[in-house]
Structures are given as structure tokens and as C-alpha cells.
Enzyme design. Structure first.
Site, PDB file in Angstrom:
ATOM      1  N   ASP A   1       0.863  -1.191   0.000  1.00  0.00           N
ATOM      2  CA  ASP A   1       0.000   0.000   0.000  1.00  0.00           C
ATOM      3  C   ASP A   1       0.899   1.240   0.000  1.00  0.00           C
ATOM      4  O   ASP A   1       1.707   1.419   0.905  1.00  0.00           O
ATOM      5  CB  ASP A   1      -0.890  -0.029   1.251  1.00  0.00           C
ATOM      6  CG  ASP A   1      -1.779   1.204   1.343  1.00  0.00           C
ATOM      7  OD1 ASP A   1      -2.444   1.508   0.344  1.00  0.00           O
ATOM      8  OD2 ASP A   1      -1.794   1.857   2.395  1.00  0.00           O
TER       9      ASP A   1
ATOM     10  N   THR B   1      -3.164   5.386  -4.039  1.00  0.00           N
ATOM     11  CA  THR B   1      -2.057   6.117  -3.396  1.00  0.00           C
ATOM     12  C   THR B   1      -0.756   5.961  -4.184  1.00  0.00           C
ATOM     13  O   THR B   1      -0.005   6.919  -4.328  1.00  0.00           O
ATOM     14  CB  THR B   1      -1.851   5.611  -1.956  1.00  0.00           C
ATOM     15  OG1 THR B   1      -1.806   4.199  -1.966  1.00  0.00           O
ATOM     16  CG2 THR B   1      -2.981   6.054  -1.062  1.00  0.00           C
ATOM     17  N   THR B   2      -0.495   4.743  -4.696  1.00  0.00           N
ATOM     18  CA  THR B   2       0.729   4.530  -5.486  1.00  0.00           C
ATOM     19  C   THR B   2       0.627   5.298  -6.796  1.00  0.00           C
ATOM     20  O   THR B   2       1.593   5.942  -7.229  1.00  0.00           O
ATOM     21  CB  THR B   2       0.926   3.021  -5.756  1.00  0.00           C
ATOM     22  OG1 THR B   2       0.868   2.327  -4.519  1.00  0.00           O
ATOM     23  CG2 THR B   2       2.251   2.756  -6.419  1.00  0.00           C
TER      24      THR B   2
ATOM     25  N   ASP C   1      -8.832  -0.175   2.080  1.00  0.00           N
ATOM     26  CA  ASP C   1      -8.871   0.435   0.738  1.00  0.00           C
ATOM     27  C   ASP C   1     -10.165   0.060   0.021  1.00  0.00           C
ATOM     28  O   ASP C   1     -10.829   0.905  -0.578  1.00  0.00           O
ATOM     29  CB  ASP C   1      -7.666  -0.026  -0.100  1.00  0.00           C
ATOM     30  CG  ASP C   1      -6.369   0.641   0.348  1.00  0.00           C
ATOM     31  OD1 ASP C   1      -6.413   1.363   1.358  1.00  0.00           O
ATOM     32  OD2 ASP C   1      -5.333   0.441  -0.301  1.00  0.00           O
TER      33      ASP C   1
END
Length: 560
Positions: free
Chosen positions: A66, A99-100, A397
Site C-alpha cells: 500500500d 495512493t501509489t 482500501d
């Protein structure tokens, strides 16, 4: 003899040792720092992304892929690179997923324009181009997004299952997608549809067992609290019990060390002791009169009260965590009482079944069949603790993505499809713009391709070949074609393959990445105080603290 020139006085503005670096070299150094951060995260993207094993200073290991968690665990000190940490955290808090992607996109935007910075193009021209391209991208997403009809519940539920399963496809639990997708959608559906407060979903981790042993309790479950002797004699199963939640201490307290009570006779002392017992017995009798069969308190319930309740077939638990008590109140009705007097029926909650059940090596108090249940509990099982932690992060998530899909209901195709479509759209628009802006907007279009390219690289596909196929499809109206990591061709229509994501995830990621890139481009000087490099010793103690602390230490202890 010539007269010497008057000496210029030295102007000292900053404290000695302050480091100042400015101009283009500083800007390029900031860009390089951001690229180094993105390089760490790049291999975690997509369904074939790798995991990172991060060990902290205490030797505790965490395995995760994550983006926000990795950046939080990496103690990044470079001031410009911290901007990327901030946007990843904001994306995680607001949307929960992507997020990445947001970090990779911001770093790639900077990488694409690094050449222009070196050639002397003003950062303001680049920032203007980025803002223009971001607006184009967001408008195009809103034009393309597919709105799902909420009036058909079965159809809408299948959309939520697909969104949850897409979110999990890049996580450790991708092999159990159908099982966990169903659990996540049921958990969100059990919340109040008006506010969807995900903090009311409790997550409990019990090591041992397999992933399939995880379960969803449609109510509240929490670990058995610390209990005194007498708790084992209490009943552990009730049907339709009345539940009382307290913020009251039911325990005989020892006097404080500095308390002083002067008594003239033994009977006076006995009266003080009797008064203490009288107070606690009065509280217990008031609780029994309410008819409650389950008594929970945020504060301790002592051994006297525990045995007293056991004799009257009442279950009690003290030191219940505040979050769990709040969820019990939400599910069963009633309210938390801070006094034992004047408790009426409307202050009590109820549930269909209360029981204490063994799960793995732990005992859990479980409330099911709650009439006002706007809460639920996920009990996660698994072999190793690190593995359960990662399952928890993956489910968080997925829960956030499903919550966003319910609130908005618009989706786009994932797997790099929307990025390729935006890239083609922006590149076409760039050709209509004269001057340097054309190059900047074309660079933005190229940067968007990092998402499908990285998914291909991580899956071991030939990214150049796959991207060429995708460009050809998007040029001929194949707007939902994205990367297929399993198929022979490497591309497919991801809308038909049900790789769906809420459009809000993409809108937020692109606007955050663009803002972060503009912020880093607008910094041309870093002034660093030498003290900021050292460890922070904290504020100074006020004068005289040492003397006060040492006062009275001179008196030696008597011999035993």
C-alpha cells in the site's frame, strides 16, 4: 598614494551554518529526490505488484504494498520529497485507493519536464500548461464516466462487488477476491446510508486459522475484557437482553497516598468504611432495578461488583474500549450513562442474541440481531500477524472505494484504460495550441502513460509493445481498452472485463499529482537551518526544574 576604496560592511542575514541552495540546480535536485521516492513505490503497482518488507528501528517488520503505508513507514527527510508523502496520505484519507498511482504520476510529470527546466524554460510556463492539461483531463473523465443505475439493487450491488474486487486485485488477498468482496459490500451496506461512517466498522484480528475463517458479525464483537473472580459464574448467553452502557467505576477505591482522615474512635473508622460499601451497593441495586442483563462500562468493574452481578445472573464487562462501547450504543440503541440513578427503559439497548464465543485462541463478546444496527465487525483470521495487518489495510482500501462508489455511482475502466484515453485526448488537443505550451501539454499526456507502462513492467509484459497496441485502439475509438496481465494479447476492453474504479479516484489522483508537481516546480530556493538536521531534543525545561526534582533526595532510607 592612491586612496583605498571604502570597505563594504558584511551583512549577516542568517545564522552561521545555514545552508542555502537556489536556482535551477536546486529545482533539479528536488525533482531527483521525488523520482527516487517514486522508484521505491513503482514495483508495487498493479495486480502483479511486488510487496515491500520494511523493518523499523525497533526491529518490527511489516509487509505491505500500500503506497501510503510504505511512505509512512519510510522516514523521508528530504523536504521536497515529503510533498509526495503528503499527497499519498491525502489520497488515502479522502479516497482510500490510488495512493501509489498519485505518487508515480506526480514524479513522472516532473521527469517529463526536467529537460525543459535544464534548457531554461520558466517553471511558470510549465505550471500553466499543467493546470490547463489537468482541467482537460478532469472534463474528459466527467464526459466518459458511466453512471450506474441505483434503482436496480441487484445491478448496483454487482457494481460494488466489481469495484471492491478491482481494489483488491493488487493486494496480498487477490486469491480470495470473491469472498472478501462480498464481505466488504455487506459491511458497507450495514452502515447508515446517509453518512456511511466507516469508523463504525470494527476490525478485530485473531491470529490462527485460514483466510476463509474470517467472518462478518452484523452487530458488534469485541475481545473479552480483563475480569475478576466471579466472571466465570456469570451467564454467557442471552436472548433479547436489555443492555446498559455505563461510564461509571464500580470498584472500591484505595485512598490516595496523601489522604488524611482523623478519627477519634474505632466506630468512626467503621462508619467511613461502611459508607464506602453503602455507596457501591446502592449503585449495584440501582443497576439491577433497571432490568439490564448485560452491563458494560468504560471504567473498571471490581471483584465485589463482578461477584454481586454473577449471583444475580447478570453479565458484566469493565474497561470496554471507547470505540467498541460507541459501536454497541449505535447498534443496540440506548445511551452511555454517567450515573446509576434515574436510568429508565429508553436509556437501555437491546439485541437479538448476546453470547461469549471462542474464536481462535481468544474469547469474544458478540452482539447480534441488533434492531438499530448501523455498525458491523470484521473478524480477520490468518497465519502470521503481519499478514493479518496487510489484510486489514487491503480491506480498508476496498471499504473506502465501495463507500465512494455508493456516494457517487460513476465508474470508469481501470487497468490503465482511462489514463491511455486521457493521454490520447490531451495529445490531440496539444496540437491545436501554439508555442511552448504545446510541449508542456504533450509532456503531461506522455506522463499519464506511466500507469499502464508500470502495470506491464510489473507483470513481466513488453510495455513498449502493449502501449503501441493501446495507442492504436484508443486512436480508433477503443476508449475502454487497458492492460490485461493474464491474456495472450496483453490488452482487453476493461469495461467489459469488469475492471471498474470510481471516477472520483482518478479525478482526485490527477488533480493531486498535478498540484504536487506545480508546488515542487515553484520552489527555487531551500534555506535549511543547521539545527533541523540534528535530532529534535524538545523544548527546554523551565529554570529551577532540576533543583525541584532533586529536593528531598538527601534523606537516606532506613535499614530493614
Amino acid at each position: 598614494m592612491q586612496r583605498g576604496l571604502p570597505m563594504q560592511p558584511t551583512v549577516v542575514l542568517l545564522r552561521e551554518g545555514t545552508d542555502t541552495s537556489q536556482g535551477n540546480p536546486q529545482l533539479l535536485s528536488n525533482i531527483s529526490a521525488c523520482l527516487a521516492v517514486a522508484q521505491t513505490l513503482s514495483t508495487t503497482l498493479g495486480p502483479r505488484g511486488m510487496d515491500k518488507l520494511i523493518v523499523n528501528e525497533r526491529g518490527e517488520a511489516q509487509i505491505t504494498n500500500d503506497g501510503a503505508t510504505i511512505l509512512k513507514l519510510l522516514d523521508i527527510v528530504h523536504p521536497a520529497a515529503r510533498t509526495l508523502v503528503d499527497i499519498a496520505r491525502a489520497q488515502d484519507a479522502e479516497i482510500g485507493d490510488g495512493t501509489t498511482s498519485v505518487v508515480l504520476l506526480a514524479a513522472q510529470l516532473l521527469k517529463e519536464v526536467r529537460g525543459y527546466i535544464e534548457e531554461g524554460v520558466s517553471p511558470h510556463i510549465i505550471m500553466k500548461g499543467f493546470r490547463q492539461a489537468t482541467k482537460l483531463a478532469i472534463d474528459r473523465i466527467k464526459e466518459l464516466q458511466v453512471t450506474v443505475d441505483k434503482s436496480d439493487p441487484d445491478n448496483f450491488r454487482s457494481l460494488l462487488l466489481k469495484c471492491a474486487s478491482t481494489s483488491m486485485s493488487s493486494k496480498l488477498i487477490h486469491s480470495e477476491k470473491p469472498f472478501f468482496s462480498n464481505m466488504v459490500v455487506e459491511a458497507i451496506e450495514s452502515l447508515d446510508p446517509d453518512d456511511l461512517d466507516e469508523s463504525l466498522i470494527g476490525v478485530k484480528k485473531v491470529p490462527g486459522g485460514g483466510l476463509q475463517d474470517s467472518l462478518l458479525v452484523k452487530g458488534v464483537a469485541f475481545k473479552k475484557t480483563f475480569t475478576y473472580a466471579g466472571a466465570e459464574q456469570q451467564p454467557k448467553y442471552f436472548k433479547d437482553p436489555l443492555i446498559l452502557c455505563l461510564n461509571v467505576e464500580l470498584e472500591l477505591k484505595a485512598e490516595k497516598d496523601n489522604a488524611e482522615v482523623r478519627v477519634e474512635a474505632v466506630s468512626d473508622y467503621q462508619a467511613i468504611v461502611d459508607a464506602e460499601w453503602e455507596i457501591i451497593y446502592r449503585k449495584l441495586q440501582a443497576i439491577e432495578k433497571t432490568g439490564a442483563k448485560v452491563v458494560l462500562s468504560k471504567l473498571p468493574i471490581g471483584d465485589l461488583a463482578t461477584q454481586w452481578f454473577a449471583d444475580r445472573f447478570i453479565f458484566c464487562a469493565g474497561r470496554v474500549p471507547a470505540g467498541d462501547l460507541r459501536r454497541v450504543v449505535q447498534a443496540t440503541g440506548g445511551s452511555v450513562q454517567s450515573t446509576c440513578s434515574d436510568i429508565t427503559r429508553e436509556h437501555l439497548g437491546t439485541c437479538g442474541v448476546f453470547e461469549e464465543r471462542q474464536i481462535g485462541g481468544e474469547r469474544y463478546n458478540i452482539f447480534e440481531g441488533c434492531p438499530k444496527a448501523k455498525t458491523c465487525t470484521l473478524i480477520l483470521r490468518g497465519g502470521a500477524e503481519q499478514f493479518i495487518e496487510e489484510v486489514d489495510r487491503s480491506l480498508h482500501d476496498a471499504l473506502m472505494v465501495v463507500k465512494r462508489a455508493i456516494k457517487n455511482g460513476e465508474v470508469v475502466a481501470g487497468g490503465g484504460a482511462i489514463e491511455m484515453e486521457l493521454s490520447a485526448h490531451i495529445r490531440k488537443h496539444a496540437l491545436t495550441i501554439p508555442g511552448k505550451q504545446q510541449l508542456v501539454i504533450a509532456a503531461f499526456a506522455k506522463a499519464l502513460e506511466i500507469i499502464p507502462r508500470q502495470i506491464c513492467d510489473n507483470a513481466g509484459l513488453d510495455s513498449t509493445d502493449v502501449l503501441n497496441k493501446l495507442r492504436m485502439k484508443h486512436a480508433t475509438d477503443g476508449k475502454w481498452f487497458g492492460v490485461d496481465v493474464d491474456g495472450p494479447t496483453g490488452i482487453r476492453d476493461n469495461m467489459e472485463a469488469f475492471v471498474w474504479e470510481p471516477s472520483l479516484v482518478k479525478i482526485n489522483a490527477i488533480s493531486s499529482a498535478s498540484e504536487a508537481a506545480c508546488l515542487i516546480l515553484s520552489v527555487d530556493e531551500t534555506i535549511r537551518n543547521p539545527q533541523s538536521e540534528g535530532p529534535n531534543p524538545g523544548p527546554k525545561a523551565p529554570a529551577g526544574t532540576t533543583q525541584r526534582a532533586l529536593r528531598g533526595r538527601g534523606r537516606g532510607m532506613g535499614r530493614r
